[in-house]
Design a protein around this motif. Sequence first.
Motif, PDB file in Angstrom:
ATOM      1  N   ALA A 133      -4.853   2.917   3.603  1.00  0.00           N
ATOM      2  CA  ALA A 133      -5.332   2.119   2.471  1.00  0.00           C
ATOM      3  C   ALA A 133      -4.285   1.139   1.964  1.00  0.00           C
ATOM      4  CB  ALA A 133      -5.773   3.042   1.339  1.00  0.00           C
ATOM      5  N   ASN A 134      -3.023   1.406   2.246  1.00  0.00           N
ATOM      6  CA  ASN A 134      -1.950   0.603   1.637  1.00  0.00           C
ATOM      7  C   ASN A 134      -1.115  -0.218   2.629  1.00  0.00           C
ATOM      8  OD1 ASN A 134      -1.837   1.434  -1.386  1.00  0.00           O
ATOM      9  ND2 ASN A 134      -2.077   3.375  -0.295  1.00  0.00           N
ATOM     10  N   LYS A 135      -1.308  -0.016   3.910  1.00  0.00           N
ATOM     11  CA  LYS A 135      -0.504  -0.752   4.897  1.00  0.00           C
ATOM     12  C   LYS A 135      -1.132  -2.110   5.206  1.00  0.00           C
ATOM     13  CE  LYS A 135      -2.787   1.069   9.017  1.00  0.00           C
ATOM     14  NZ  LYS A 135      -2.636   1.851  10.254  1.00  0.00           N
ATOM     15  N   ASP A 141       2.494 -10.133  23.118  1.00  0.00           N
ATOM     16  CA  ASP A 141       1.635 -10.069  21.934  1.00  0.00           C
ATOM     17  C   ASP A 141       1.593  -8.626  21.420  1.00  0.00           C
ATOM     18  OD1 ASP A 141       1.233 -12.712  22.348  1.00  0.00           O
ATOM     19  OD2 ASP A 141      -0.892 -12.570  22.874  1.00  0.00           O
ATOM     20  N   THR A 142       1.868  -8.471  20.124  1.00  0.00           N
ATOM     21  CA  THR A 142       2.091  -7.146  19.548  1.00  0.00           C
ATOM     22  C   THR A 142       1.309  -6.986  18.247  1.00  0.00           C
ATOM     23  OG1 THR A 142       4.307  -6.943  20.523  1.00  0.00           O
ATOM     24  CG2 THR A 142       3.878  -5.659  18.525  1.00  0.00           C
ATOM     25  N   ILE A 143       0.752  -5.797  18.044  1.00  0.00           N
ATOM     26  CA  ILE A 143       0.120  -5.455  16.775  1.00  0.00           C
ATOM     27  C   ILE A 143       0.999  -4.423  16.088  1.00  0.00           C
ATOM     28  CG2 ILE A 143      -1.914  -4.488  15.625  1.00  0.00           C
ATOM     29  CD1 ILE A 143      -3.551  -5.336  18.067  1.00  0.00           C
ATOM     30  N   ALA A 144       1.418  -4.721  14.862  1.00  0.00           N
ATOM     31  CA  ALA A 144       2.287  -3.816  14.113  1.00  0.00           C
ATOM     32  C   ALA A 144       1.789  -3.680  12.686  1.00  0.00           C
ATOM     33  CB  ALA A 144       3.728  -4.335  14.118  1.00  0.00           C
ATOM     34  N   CYS A 145       1.914  -2.464  12.143  1.00  0.00           N
ATOM     35  CA  CYS A 145       1.459  -2.189  10.784  1.00  0.00           C
ATOM     36  C   CYS A 145       2.663  -1.952   9.875  1.00  0.00           C
ATOM     37  CB  CYS A 145       0.558  -0.964  10.761  1.00  0.00           C
ATOM     38  SG  CYS A 145      -0.932  -1.147  11.773  1.00  0.00           S
ATOM     39  N   LEU A 146       2.705  -2.676   8.760  1.00  0.00           N
ATOM     40  CA  LEU A 146       3.790  -2.532   7.791  1.00  0.00           C
ATOM     41  C   LEU A 146       3.393  -1.503   6.734  1.00  0.00           C
ATOM     42  CD1 LEU A 146       6.530  -3.449   6.662  1.00  0.00           C
ATOM     43  CD2 LEU A 146       5.293  -5.223   5.382  1.00  0.00           C
ATOM     44  N   ILE A 147       4.147  -0.404   6.693  1.00  0.00           N
ATOM     45  CA  ILE A 147       3.919   0.654   5.711  1.00  0.00           C
ATOM     46  C   ILE A 147       4.859   0.430   4.537  1.00  0.00           C
ATOM     47  CG2 ILE A 147       4.032   3.140   5.284  1.00  0.00           C
ATOM     48  CD1 ILE A 147       3.437   3.543   8.273  1.00  0.00           C
ATOM     49  N   PRO A 148       4.348   0.251   3.322  1.00  0.00           N
ATOM     50  CA  PRO A 148       5.219  -0.013   2.170  1.00  0.00           C
ATOM     51  C   PRO A 148       6.217   1.119   1.938  1.00  0.00           C
ATOM     52  CG  PRO A 148       2.917  -0.458   1.626  1.00  0.00           C
ATOM     53  CD  PRO A 148       2.916   0.243   2.948  1.00  0.00           C
ATOM     54  N   LYS A 149       7.345   0.750   1.370  1.00  0.00           N
ATOM     55  CA  LYS A 149       8.429   1.688   1.097  1.00  0.00           C
ATOM     56  C   LYS A 149       7.957   2.907   0.305  1.00  0.00           C
ATOM     57  CE  LYS A 149      12.932   1.653  -1.293  1.00  0.00           C
ATOM     58  NZ  LYS A 149      13.902   0.763  -1.983  1.00  0.00           N
ATOM     59  N   ASP A 150       7.206   2.683  -0.773  1.00  0.00           N
ATOM     60  CA  ASP A 150       6.757   3.792  -1.621  1.00  0.00           C
ATOM     61  C   ASP A 150       5.861   4.755  -0.867  1.00  0.00           C
ATOM     62  OD1 ASP A 150       8.180   2.709  -3.688  1.00  0.00           O
ATOM     63  OD2 ASP A 150       6.455   1.796  -4.687  1.00  0.00           O
ATOM     64  N   GLU A 151       4.978   4.228  -0.020  1.00  0.00           N
ATOM     65  CA  GLU A 151       4.090   5.094   0.768  1.00  0.00           C
ATOM     66  C   GLU A 151       4.882   5.937   1.759  1.00  0.00           C
ATOM     67  OE1 GLU A 151       0.729   5.737   0.739  1.00  0.00           O
ATOM     68  OE2 GLU A 151       0.855   4.720  -1.198  1.00  0.00           O
ATOM     69  N   PHE A 152       5.888   5.324   2.356  1.00  0.00           N
ATOM     70  CA  PHE A 152       6.732   6.040   3.313  1.00  0.00           C
ATOM     71  C   PHE A 152       7.498   7.164   2.624  1.00  0.00           C
ATOM     72  CE2 PHE A 152      11.029   6.218   5.337  1.00  0.00           C
ATOM     73  CZ  PHE A 152      10.647   6.864   6.502  1.00  0.00           C
ATOM     74  N   TYR A 153       8.036   6.871   1.450  1.00  0.00           N
ATOM     75  CA  TYR A 153       8.772   7.894   0.695  1.00  0.00           C
ATOM     76  C   TYR A 153       7.875   9.069   0.314  1.00  0.00           C
ATOM     77  CZ  TYR A 153      13.077   5.179   0.107  1.00  0.00           C
ATOM     78  OH  TYR A 153      14.264   4.514   0.314  1.00  0.00           O
ATOM     79  N   LYS A 154       6.617   8.766  -0.031  1.00  0.00           N
ATOM     80  CA  LYS A 154       5.688   9.843  -0.382  1.00  0.00           C
ATOM     81  C   LYS A 154       5.519  10.812   0.779  1.00  0.00           C
ATOM     82  CE  LYS A 154       2.714   7.211  -3.574  1.00  0.00           C
ATOM     83  NZ  LYS A 154       1.345   6.640  -3.726  1.00  0.00           N
TER      84      LYS A 154
END
Length: 233
Positions: free
Chosen positions: A32-34, A106-119
């Motif tokens: 939901a957040n990436k 060609d690459t698909i990458a998902c950025l996970i926010p810092k706060d979500e990762f810490y959780k």
Amino acid sequence: MAYKRIDCIDCSARENSLLGLCVDDELTSLSANKQCSIFKKGQVLFYEGNIANGLYCLNKGRVKIYKTGKDGKEQIIGFGLSGDFLGYRALIAEQPHSTSVAALEDTIACLIPKDEFYKVIEKNPEVSKQLMKSLCLELGLAVEKIQSLSQKSVRERVAETLIQLYDTFNNLRNPEQIIDITLPREDIANIAGTSTESLIRSLSEMKNERLIELEGKKIKIIDFTKLERIANP
């Protein structure tokens, strides 16, 4: 380029990544957040010195991890494949990125926010344990690289690099022993810690000795046993 969000639960790369250790509610929150993006070949995911606001998970594609010297020359220090996490060292250390990352295809990458990762790492001990293991493995590889650059000859380092590239990019679907990545000779040279001219000379000698075959930019390993003896005298 923004890309339609990929649900972590349905991600084909999940079982090869840290996300394979997450439970369903953690995966739902991450999804939901990436932000998922497409990076064309040559595009940079992040630069050395950038602030780490999250970490990337590779859904598809291959990338190179490198540092840039004062003369502008790149030093490739590793690669990322589908399922790999990128940028977590800077995130955990609360420091800017110490390396840059660019797409080799060609690459698909998902950025996970810092706060979500810490959780996730606060609630999931298995993820924390695997991260510690990954950091320790990276440190061990860095020590081995320093030893190789300081103690091995150019020929030994080139042999070591060819084996490393094969081990990184090949699988059972490629029985012909051709290294399944096309890199400029300059890139292979800087992985081996030598000049492009010295690399080309070493490859030519190995070809004459029937250790490898050269097919354009492709490299086929003919004799793994002898190559490994050269790499580890």
